[in-house]
Design an enzyme around this catalytic site. Sequence first.
Site, PDB file in Angstrom:
ATOM      1  N   HIS A   1       1.018   5.246   1.482  1.00  0.00           N
ATOM      2  CA  HIS A   1       0.255   5.615   2.507  1.00  0.00           C
ATOM      3  C   HIS A   1       1.102   7.220   2.505  1.00  0.00           C
ATOM      4  O   HIS A   1       2.154   7.300   2.512  1.00  0.00           O
ATOM      5  CB  HIS A   1       0.477   5.148   3.650  1.00  0.00           C
ATOM      6  CG  HIS A   1      -0.173   5.967   5.101  1.00  0.00           C
ATOM      7  ND1 HIS A   1      -1.514   6.042   5.256  1.00  0.00           N
ATOM      8  CD2 HIS A   1       0.157   6.720   6.027  1.00  0.00           C
ATOM      9  CE1 HIS A   1      -1.775   6.764   6.244  1.00  0.00           C
ATOM     10  NE2 HIS A   1      -0.791   7.398   6.751  1.00  0.00           N
TER      11      HIS A   1
ATOM     12  N   ASP B   1      -2.041   0.262   8.366  1.00  0.00           N
ATOM     13  CA  ASP B   1      -0.734   0.876   8.071  1.00  0.00           C
ATOM     14  C   ASP B   1       0.396   0.545   8.891  1.00  0.00           C
ATOM     15  O   ASP B   1       1.227   1.285   9.057  1.00  0.00           O
ATOM     16  CB  ASP B   1      -1.001   2.539   8.091  1.00  0.00           C
ATOM     17  CG  ASP B   1      -2.124   3.192   7.118  1.00  0.00           C
ATOM     18  OD1 ASP B   1      -2.287   2.604   6.164  1.00  0.00           O
ATOM     19  OD2 ASP B   1      -3.060   4.044   7.715  1.00  0.00           O
TER      20      ASP B   1
ATOM     21  N   ASN C   1       0.922  -1.188  -0.028  1.00  0.00           N
ATOM     22  CA  ASN C   1      -0.020   0.023   0.092  1.00  0.00           C
ATOM     23  C   ASN C   1       0.899   1.118  -0.095  1.00  0.00           C
ATOM     24  O   ASN C   1       1.746   1.316   0.676  1.00  0.00           O
ATOM     25  CB  ASN C   1      -0.872  -0.171   1.240  1.00  0.00           C
ATOM     26  CG  ASN C   1      -1.732   1.235   1.257  1.00  0.00           C
ATOM     27  OD1 ASN C   1      -2.483   1.635   0.427  1.00  0.00           O
ATOM     28  ND2 ASN C   1      -1.900   1.870   2.516  1.00  0.00           N
TER      29      ASN C   1
ATOM     30  N   SER D   1       4.923   6.779   2.004  1.00  0.00           N
ATOM     31  CA  SER D   1       5.618   5.496   2.454  1.00  0.00           C
ATOM     32  C   SER D   1       4.632   4.507   1.760  1.00  0.00           C
ATOM     33  O   SER D   1       3.777   4.416   1.696  1.00  0.00           O
ATOM     34  CB  SER D   1       5.390   5.061   4.130  1.00  0.00           C
ATOM     35  OG  SER D   1       5.794   6.142   4.780  1.00  0.00           O
TER      36      SER D   1
HETATM   37  C1  GAR Z   1      -2.956   9.145  -2.143  1.00  0.00           C
HETATM   38  O1  GAR Z   1      -2.454  10.236  -1.899  1.00  0.00           O
HETATM   39  C2  GAR Z   1      -2.675   7.995  -1.400  1.00  0.00           C
HETATM   40  O2  GAR Z   1      -1.264   7.820  -0.760  1.00  0.00           O
HETATM   41  C3  GAR Z   1      -3.719   8.006  -0.362  1.00  0.00           C
HETATM   42  O3  GAR Z   1      -4.729   8.457  -1.322  1.00  0.00           O
HETATM   43  C4  GAR Z   1      -4.421   9.099  -2.330  1.00  0.00           C
HETATM   44  C5  GAR Z   1      -4.841   8.403  -3.525  1.00  0.00           C
HETATM   45  O4  GAR Z   1      -4.659   9.278  -4.675  1.00  0.00           O
HETATM   46  N1  GAR Z   1      -3.959   6.758   0.275  1.00  0.00           N
HETATM   47  C6  GAR Z   1      -4.644   6.603   1.583  1.00  0.00           C
HETATM   48  O5  GAR Z   1      -4.771   7.678   2.235  1.00  0.00           O
HETATM   49  C7  GAR Z   1      -4.642   5.142   2.055  1.00  0.00           C
HETATM   50  N2  GAR Z   1      -5.079   5.399   3.337  1.00  0.00           N
HETATM   51  P1  GAR Z   1      -4.896   8.548  -6.075  1.00  0.00           P
HETATM   52  O6  GAR Z   1      -6.253   7.974  -6.142  1.00  0.00           O
HETATM   53  O7  GAR Z   1      -4.715   9.779  -7.257  1.00  0.00           O
HETATM   54  O8  GAR Z   1      -3.737   7.475  -6.477  1.00  0.00           O
END
Ligand code: GAR
Length: 187
Positions: free
Chosen positions: A108, A144, A106, A135
């Site tokens: 994060h 996480d 994942n 990360s």
């Molecule tokens: C990203 O910033 C990712 O790190 C975060 O959501 C966004 C998705 O953007 N993920 C989390 O918060 C997971 N807990 P994207 O759909 O444009 O890749």
Amino acid sequence: MAAPVTKVGILISGRGSNMMALVEQARGYEVALIASDKPDAAGIAWAQQHGLATFTQSPKGIPKAEYEAAIDAALRDASVEIIALAGYMRLLSDDFVARWRGKIINIHPSLLPKYKGLDTHARAMEAGEAVAGCSVHVVTEELDGGEVLGQAEVPILPGDTPDTLAARVLEAEHRLYPRILAEFCAR
Ligand code: GAR
């Protein structure tokens, strides 16, 4: 003989910009399926336009086990070996994680172990941090909490808002995630 290419399945819930980075920078792995809990996710439309295999299953109105069984079957039908979560905003059950033990990673938007969960950028700014980042980690039953495979730092600048910081971190995510996924597939 060429080294076998690992088949990756990507789970998304929305925009899918990390998924796009994983597709566009794929080296040593092949994106075999993009799956979503949101049939109308913008990332699914992008994937379809780019000729990628997609699968969507809304969890609404069905037991979680049934929802996850459908995702699991689609991933296995596509011969997926590694799952990359990319903005997938739903908690996977312990059963699902156990079935794919050590095979799910994942991204994060924080420098773990700091700021697990949601609203990471606002929390980092409120705490007076000078740096933020992202990360990539192995997914375990602990939110996480699995092994951190790689991180990227960005500065928190005067005048930043959570949104401007999120945009800076997101650029770092797009560089970090494809590299770490390729390393993970090779290990
Ligand atoms: C990203 O910033 C990712 O790190 C975060 O959501 C966004 C998705 O953007 N993920 C989390 O918060 C997971 N807990 P994207 O759909 O444009 O890749």
